[in-house]
Design an enzyme around this catalytic site. Structure first.
Site, mmCIF file in Angstrom:
data_model
loop_
_atom_site.group_PDB
_atom_site.id
_atom_site.type_symbol
_atom_site.label_atom_id
_atom_site.label_comp_id
_atom_site.label_asym_id
_atom_site.label_seq_id
_atom_site.Cartn_x
_atom_site.Cartn_y
_atom_site.Cartn_z
ATOM 1 N N GLU A 142 128.768 -2.621 43.492
ATOM 2 C CA GLU A 142 128.504 -1.777 42.320
ATOM 3 C C GLU A 142 129.680 -0.827 42.124
ATOM 4 O OE1 GLU A 142 128.022 1.591 42.654
ATOM 5 O OE2 GLU A 142 127.791 1.728 44.822
ATOM 6 N N LEU A 184 129.516 2.270 40.143
ATOM 7 C CA LEU A 184 128.747 3.227 39.347
ATOM 8 C C LEU A 184 129.095 4.656 39.714
ATOM 9 C CD1 LEU A 184 125.250 1.512 39.750
ATOM 10 C CD2 LEU A 184 126.992 1.050 38.004
ATOM 11 N N SER A 244 140.949 19.211 42.773
ATOM 12 C CA SER A 244 139.640 19.639 43.265
ATOM 13 C C SER A 244 139.818 20.195 44.667
ATOM 14 C CB SER A 244 138.669 18.456 43.282
ATOM 15 O OG SER A 244 139.102 17.483 44.227
ATOM 16 N N TYR A 258 128.853 10.744 47.690
ATOM 17 C CA TYR A 258 128.261 9.774 48.611
ATOM 18 C C TYR A 258 129.221 8.653 48.983
ATOM 19 C CZ TYR A 258 124.968 6.428 50.578
ATOM 20 O OH TYR A 258 124.336 5.540 51.404
ATOM 21 N N CYS A 259 130.112 8.266 48.063
ATOM 22 C CA CYS A 259 130.873 7.029 48.268
ATOM 23 C C CYS A 259 132.255 7.202 48.893
ATOM 24 C CB CYS A 259 131.011 6.287 46.938
ATOM 25 S SG CYS A 259 129.444 5.678 46.288
#
Length: 402
Positions: free
Chosen positions: A141, A143, A253, A259-260
């Site tokens: 995925e 996403l 940043s 999470y990934c």
């Protein structure tokens, strides 16, 4: 077609909603609160498109705690359970995925299992050997959290694994699944790639590591610019107007998080094992260096403030704007560094009612009170509600976007 989806996180739920437009979908989860929300047309996660589709579209979707019943009736089972990185063994923790595989195979002798969870390179081959079946395939995925359904509706590409010696049924199911995703998408001419499982697994990890590389690159640029008192905004614009580089994924940043990216970069590094590399390791190291640098800059700014009490206010723990996820957020590591220097931390995070018991920080969810208490307000992403205390704000958010 009857489809079961294991897991109602942003991957599982977005896929479930997408496929329920044309198929009968059952979401399986272990949390009653999530199951109840989905069955009442509510999203358990923050995602504008998922929320709208559950509320307004004619979907054939339900959620259940009864996993065996859902798996038994399914023609396809999509596995979208967590694979957190285990720092003790330097590898993904795939136990949840393996548990679902075992359970599905125990009650269903015909369904093809499609793993959507991010997994180590070689995992599908290992599972096929372990369970003596070719009915396990992989589809990576791509996403974004809080935009997962949108990214399924407008995918950049669709990838499904299949091997040359797979049975005709598995080959047909792999093509069928790719067609299901393509037909549900609103975007035309989506590239569809059918490839070996190990290649598909590599695509996922290398793609996310490249994104981490871009974040690390522009963060190191920003570190240099800030240290030399140069205009980071102008440098990044001058670089990014080159079409080969592009004006995307270039906003500095406090470090990549979520999470990934943190877990996928570490997993790819672990997969290299004895294979020569320097860049992959440098990406992981660069992110740690960036967070240490940010903490040092915050301390420097704090020391310049003439106040007997030094208080750092952290505005939001979320990694991205419009997110509901704090997992592996870069600011949390920055906070840990500051706390190790005995600096008082207050946190404004309206999505939390309390902090973890061992956390020494103070939660202040009255925004005006938070602004008054903090000598310096630290935020990974700037928000206009800080405009009246802009002189207190420390952020490296140059473009006011993720």
């Amino acid at each position: 077609m009857k489809i079961a989806v294991a897991g109602s996180g942003y991957v599982g739920l977005s896929l479930g909603v997408l496929l329920s437009l044309q198929n009968e979908v059952t979401i399986v989860d272990i949390l009653p609160s999530k199951v109840d929300k989905i069955n009442n047309g509510l999203s358990p996660i923050q995602d504008e498109y998922i929320e709208y589709y559950l509320k307004s579209k004619q979907l054939s979707i339900k959620a259940t705690l009864d996993s065996k019943a859902a798996y038994k009736e399914a023609e396809l089972v999509i596995i979208a359970t967590p694979t957190n990185y285990n720092s003790r063994i330097n590898y993904f923790d795939t136990q949840h995925v393996e548990t679902v595989i075992k359970e599905v195979l125990s009650v269903n002798s015909h369904a093809t299992l499609i793993i959507k969870s991010t997994i180590p390179i070689g995992f599908i081959t290992e599972m096929r050997q372990k369970f003596q079946t070719d009915r396990i395939i992989f589809s990576p995925e791509f996403l974004r959290e809080s935009k997962a359904l949108y990214d399924n509706l407008y995918p950049s590409r669709i990838i499904v694994s299949c091997e040359e010696n797979d049975s005709p049924k598995v080959k047909a199911d792999a093509e069928k699944f790719a067609l299901l995703l393509k037909s549900a998408a609103k975007k035309n001419n989506v590239p569809v790639l059918i490839m070996g499982a190990s290649e598909a697994e590599a695509v996922k990890l290398f793609a996310n590591t490249y994104l981490a590389l871009r974040v690390a690159y522009f963060n190191e640029l920003d570190t240099y610019a800030e240290s030399r008192k140069l205009n980071s905004h102008m440098i990044i614009q001058g670089i990014s107007y080159d079409d080969r580089i592009g004006m995307h994924y270039n906003n500095p940043s406090f470090g990549y998080g979520g999470y990934c990216l943190p877990k996928d970069t570490k997993q790819l590094l672990a997969n290299y094992n004895n294979i020569p590399q320097t860049l992959i390791e440098a990406i992981v190291s660069s992110n740690n260096v960036r967070k240490s640098y940010i903490a040092k800059q915050i301390i420097n700014v704090l020391e310049e403030r003439e106040s007997p009490v030094k208080v750092v206010g952290v505005y939001r723990l979320i990694m991205k704007s419009n997110s509901d996820n704090f997992r592996e957020s870069a600011i949390k590591d920055v906070i840990d560094i500051l706390k190790s220097k005995d600096i008082k931390i207050i946190i404004y995070e309206p999505m939390l009612n309390k902090l973890e018991s061992e956390d020494q920080s103070v939660l202040v969810n009255d925004l005006e009170n938070f602004k008054k208490q903090a000598n310096i307000i630290v935020t990974n992403r700037y928000d206009n509600e800080l405009q009246d205390v802009k002189n207190k704000v420390y952020s490296r958010d140059i473009f006011n976007r993720d």
